[in-house]
Write a protein that holds these residues in place. Sequence first.
Motif, short mmCIF file in Angstrom:
data_model
loop_
_atom_site.label_atom_id
_atom_site.label_comp_id
_atom_site.label_asym_id
_atom_site.label_seq_id
_atom_site.Cartn_x
_atom_site.Cartn_y
_atom_site.Cartn_z
N ALA A 146 -16.93 20.98 2.18
CA ALA A 146 -18.07 21.26 1.30
C ALA A 146 -17.81 22.40 0.34
O ALA A 146 -18.31 22.39 -0.79
N HIS A 190 -26.82 16.17 14.04
CA HIS A 190 -27.81 15.51 13.18
C HIS A 190 -29.21 15.67 13.74
O HIS A 190 -30.16 16.02 13.02
N LYS A 247 -25.22 10.06 7.57
CA LYS A 247 -25.56 8.68 7.28
C LYS A 247 -24.27 7.95 6.93
O LYS A 247 -23.80 8.00 5.81
N ASP A 302 -23.64 23.35 -0.67
CA ASP A 302 -24.06 22.39 0.36
C ASP A 302 -24.48 21.06 -0.25
O ASP A 302 -25.64 20.64 -0.17
N GLY A 303 -23.56 20.39 -0.88
CA GLY A 303 -23.85 19.07 -1.43
C GLY A 303 -23.47 17.97 -0.45
O GLY A 303 -23.17 18.22 0.71
N GLU A 304 -23.48 16.75 -0.93
CA GLU A 304 -23.12 15.61 -0.09
C GLU A 304 -21.61 15.57 0.10
O GLU A 304 -20.84 15.76 -0.83
N GLU A 328 -27.13 16.23 8.06
CA GLU A 328 -27.76 14.94 7.86
C GLU A 328 -26.65 13.93 7.69
O GLU A 328 -25.94 13.93 6.67
N SER A 373 -21.42 9.49 4.82
CA SER A 373 -22.04 10.54 4.01
C SER A 373 -22.67 11.60 4.91
O SER A 373 -23.46 11.27 5.80
N ILE A 374 -22.30 12.85 4.71
CA ILE A 374 -22.84 13.95 5.51
C ILE A 374 -23.27 15.08 4.58
O ILE A 374 -22.56 15.45 3.64
N LYS A 375 -24.45 15.62 4.86
CA LYS A 375 -24.97 16.74 4.09
C LYS A 375 -25.25 17.89 5.05
O LYS A 375 -25.80 17.71 6.13
N LEU A 425 -18.64 13.12 1.26
CA LEU A 425 -18.28 11.73 1.54
C LEU A 425 -16.94 11.75 2.28
O LEU A 425 -15.90 12.08 1.70
#
Length: 221
Positions: A160, A195, A203, A164-166, A201, A206-208, A168
């Motif tokens: 990151a 999570h 998905k 704190d962006g997405e 987060e 994809s993780i944030k 991939l």
Amino acid sequence: MELLTKCPLFKGIDYEVISQLLNQIPYQVKKYEKDHMIAQSGEECRSLMIVLKGSVKGEMIDYSGKAIKIEDIEPPRPLAIAFLFGKNNTCPVNIVANKSVEILHIPKKSVVSMMQLNSAVLNNFMNIISSKTQFLSDKIRFLSFQTIRGKIAHYLLQQAGPVDGEILLSKSQEELANMFGVTRPSLGRALRELHNEGVIEAKGKSIKIANREALINQLKK
């Protein structure tokens, strides 16, 4: 020769010059089948190896006998180049063929000759060693984290950066598990826990980072 122009050792050097250099030194091209042990940890590095075809992996064996993959090496990257010289110039990891591979072997004396014949080769060699030292230092720091959550935190924070962006993920959970030296179910469970606790987060790939402070705290456990 055209492939070797893409090798870090020959960066910025014309393929005709590379051809001339190789014509002045002894070298060999060897073939290995899948899963063949090309070099073993602790074995003396007698020649510079460059992957020409296929791919290999560097792996360490822990005290329980489990193999921890360090990285995959694709053509035309050199292998263990930072350990070619020095007092204890031994291979730091096992090098195993992922598939059928072809590897260029350049004896140590021939490497010295190339550096004397061409200053660009010498400069490239020094840059590679510096980059490898930085990579290995970071890898040692990563392996020092005892918990899976700590390893995940370190990896995600590194990916990151300061924002704190997405994130991939470029690797699958199985690849990450091999890199962390854990089982895939254990990795999946740790990701779900982070999570559910609102630390990240997740998905798919994809993780944030939802709570950076909480993620940093994982490094201290």
